[in-house]
Design an enzyme around this catalytic site. Structure first.
Site, PDB file in Angstrom:
ATOM      1  CB  CYS A 192      -9.951  -1.780  -9.232  1.00  0.00           C
ATOM      2  SG  CYS A 192     -10.188  -3.135  -8.081  1.00  0.00           S
ATOM      3  CG  HIS A 236      -2.126  -1.054   0.679  1.00  0.00           C
ATOM      4  ND1 HIS A 236      -2.071  -2.385   1.050  1.00  0.00           N
ATOM      5  CD2 HIS A 236      -3.183  -0.947  -0.166  1.00  0.00           C
ATOM      6  CE1 HIS A 236      -3.078  -3.029   0.469  1.00  0.00           C
ATOM      7  NE2 HIS A 236      -3.765  -2.188  -0.262  1.00  0.00           N
TER       8      HIS A 236
HETATM    9  C1  PEP Z   1      -6.205  -5.653  -5.454  1.00  0.00           C
HETATM   10  O1  PEP Z   1      -5.995  -6.577  -4.671  1.00  0.00           O
HETATM   11  O2  PEP Z   1      -5.877  -5.692  -6.661  1.00  0.00           O
HETATM   12  C2  PEP Z   1      -6.867  -4.411  -4.986  1.00  0.00           C
HETATM   13  C3  PEP Z   1      -7.227  -3.478  -5.818  1.00  0.00           C
HETATM   14  O3  PEP Z   1      -7.042  -4.269  -3.629  1.00  0.00           O
HETATM   15  P1  PEP Z   1      -5.842  -3.827  -2.639  1.00  0.00           P
HETATM   16  O4  PEP Z   1      -4.656  -3.487  -3.479  1.00  0.00           O
HETATM   17  O5  PEP Z   1      -6.316  -2.690  -1.827  1.00  0.00           O
HETATM   18  O6  PEP Z   1      -5.641  -5.069  -1.840  1.00  0.00           O
END
Ligand code: PEP
Ligand code: MG
Length: 464
Positions: free
Chosen positions: A387, A76
């Site tokens: 996403c 993140h």
């Molecule tokens: C993913 O896992 O691709 C996603 C968009 O969620 P995060 O990156 O917040 O886990």
């Protein structure tokens, strides 16, 4: 003790503890929390490790770039850095002792290079490279406000991933077609969950920034590397544990219900709000959630027949069984979370630099699973979005379009690049010439070669 467990995950907790201890000491010594030894504006931060909370603090100080020894490309910290246009690279062989506060460095984040004390000619070369890069980006920025349609007329929505209201406000000025992923859990990563009025404020504002455009709010994806202090899970393997929808259904009273009540209250006035469920791995989780939504809506006298519910496809079981999810008749769209899907397909922790070279969302195994799953999703009339970070990667765009993707949810800094790329490709060509080659590759190097060749054939400069 945490460090000596040898687990990357516990090592990160050690950082959190140490940061908390330092802040506590500073407070006891009446030192201001922001009293850093240097003015950090326009500086590159080089650190062995960095937690997301520390990074949020640094962002406020206008840092210029970030280098860490540990971390993962879809951690993140990396996602937030990319979103804020902060060049960030991970250098596992970094020796922090080689660097002083006055060292001069170049970060080449396009190629993952850290250059220490560059000589005159390297400085000059990078000066030119940087200037060309910014000029090209500037040229491309104008595409951000154009429609994203391929040369042969295939339309896609280019949406944005955001983590807070400020991101959403900026995104709303940049020509995107809405929000494809609001990581609402960032609001939960404090000492207590957000209050009803905090949530209400966020939903109201984000919905009104986009008025007639969709805003996909993800139910809080707590767990994994996004732990919160007020829920102690004590798990050996949190990425495989109580995370996302599993955790929400377990903490129904304290977390899920207050979230749903506030969300539905906002939905009543803003039906551009859509709801996305994180870390779904079984059909029963969707059914359990729908039951809760219907129960809550009934109690609040809100009509939810128009509420669009979506499922994140982050776990292979969901990708494989997507037609069975569709058969429930309860979901309208799917959003492929390739960051997690990659870690679960390849069995590689997305935050562990020791296996960072194996983590690759362009691995043919990931792409084959996407192809299998999206094919079924399309046949089941589900709207397909992506996403994960893959959608923000210029190289991946032709292939995602050829798999039937209708919405790319990206970091707002690349909206222009993504639209420019979509507008330069021919879907028919990709389907005929590139897709079979990619799906028949044995490794991600071959995938990259095929995609690079196609983009350069179309005269599309490589930018991300
Ligand atoms: C993913 O896992 O691709 C996603 C968009 O969620 P995060 O990156 O917040 O886990
Ligand atoms: Mg995820």
């Amino acid at each position: 003790m945490l460090r000596s467990t040898g687990s990357q995950l516990f090592a990160f907790r050690e950082v959190d503890l140490r940061v908390a201890a330092e802040l506590l000491l500073k407070n006891i010594l009446s030192e201001s929390r922001h009293q850093l030894p240097l003015d950090l504006a326009n500086r590159v931060i080089i650190s062995e490790e960095l937690g997301i909370t520390e990074f949020f603090e640094l962002l406020k100080l206008n840092i210029k770039g970030l280098v860490t020894k540990s971390g993962g490309v879809t951690s993140h910290v990396a996602i937030v850095a990319r979103c804020n246009g902060i060049p960030y690279i991970i250098v596992p062989q970094l020796d922090i002792n080689d660097i002083t506060d006055n060292s001069q460095v170049i970060i080449d984040a396009l190629n993952g290079l850290l250059i220490l004390e560059p000589d005159e000619s390297t400085l000059k070369l990078y000066g030119i490279k940087a200037e060309n890069y910014w000029k090209t980006l500037e040229k491309i920025a104008k595409y951000a406000h154009e429609k994203a349609a391929t040369l042969d007329g295939y339309n896609v929505k280019v949406l944005c991933n955001v983590g807070n209201l400020e991101d959403a406000r900026i995104a709303s000025t940049l020509g995107c077609d809405g929000i494809g992923l609001f990581r609402i859990e960032f609001l939960y990563m404090r000492d207590k969950p957000p209050t009803v009025s905090d949530l209400r404020n966020v939903f109201e504002k984000v919905a009104s920034f986009f008025e007639n455009k969709p805003v996909v709010v993800r139910a809080p994806d707590i767990g994994g590397d996004k732990s919160v202090s007020y829920i102690s899970l004590k798990e050996d393997n949190p990425f495989m544990g109580l995370r996302g929808i599993r955790l929400l259904l377990e903490y129904k009273e304290d977390l899920f219900k207050p979230f749903l009540e506030t969300f539905l209250e906002a939905f009543k006035n803003h039906n551009n709000l859509k709801l996305l469920l994180p870390m779904v791995s079984r059909v029963s989780e969707v059914l359990g959630t729908v039951e809760l939504i219907e129960e809550t809506a009934k109690k609040m006298n809100i009509d939810v027949s128009n509420l669009e519910l979506g499922v994140m496809v982050e776990v292979p079981s969901t990708a494989i069984l997507i037609d069975k999810f569709a058969e429930t008749g309860k979901i309208r769209f799917v959003s492929y979370g390739t960051n997690d899907l990659t870690q679960y397909v390849l069995a590689v922790d997305r935050t562990n630099p020791k296996v960072g070279v194996i983590y690759d969302d362009l691995d043919p195994s990931v792409l084959r699973l996407l192809s299998f799953s999206m094919n079924k999703a399309a046949k089941s009339n589900l709207e397909i979005e992506v996403c994960g970070e893959l959608a923000s990667r210029q190289l991946a765009i032709p292939i995602l379009l050829s798999l039937g993707v209708k919405g790319l949810s990206v970091n707002y800094s690349v909206v222009g690049v993504v639209k420019y790329t979509v507008r330069g490709v021919s879907l028919q060509e990709v389907k005929k010439q590139v897709l079979p080659r990619v799906l028949n590759s044995s490794n991600s190097r071959e995938v990259r070669e095929a995609l690079k060749q196609y983009l350069s054939l179309k005269g599309l400069a490589l930018l991300a």
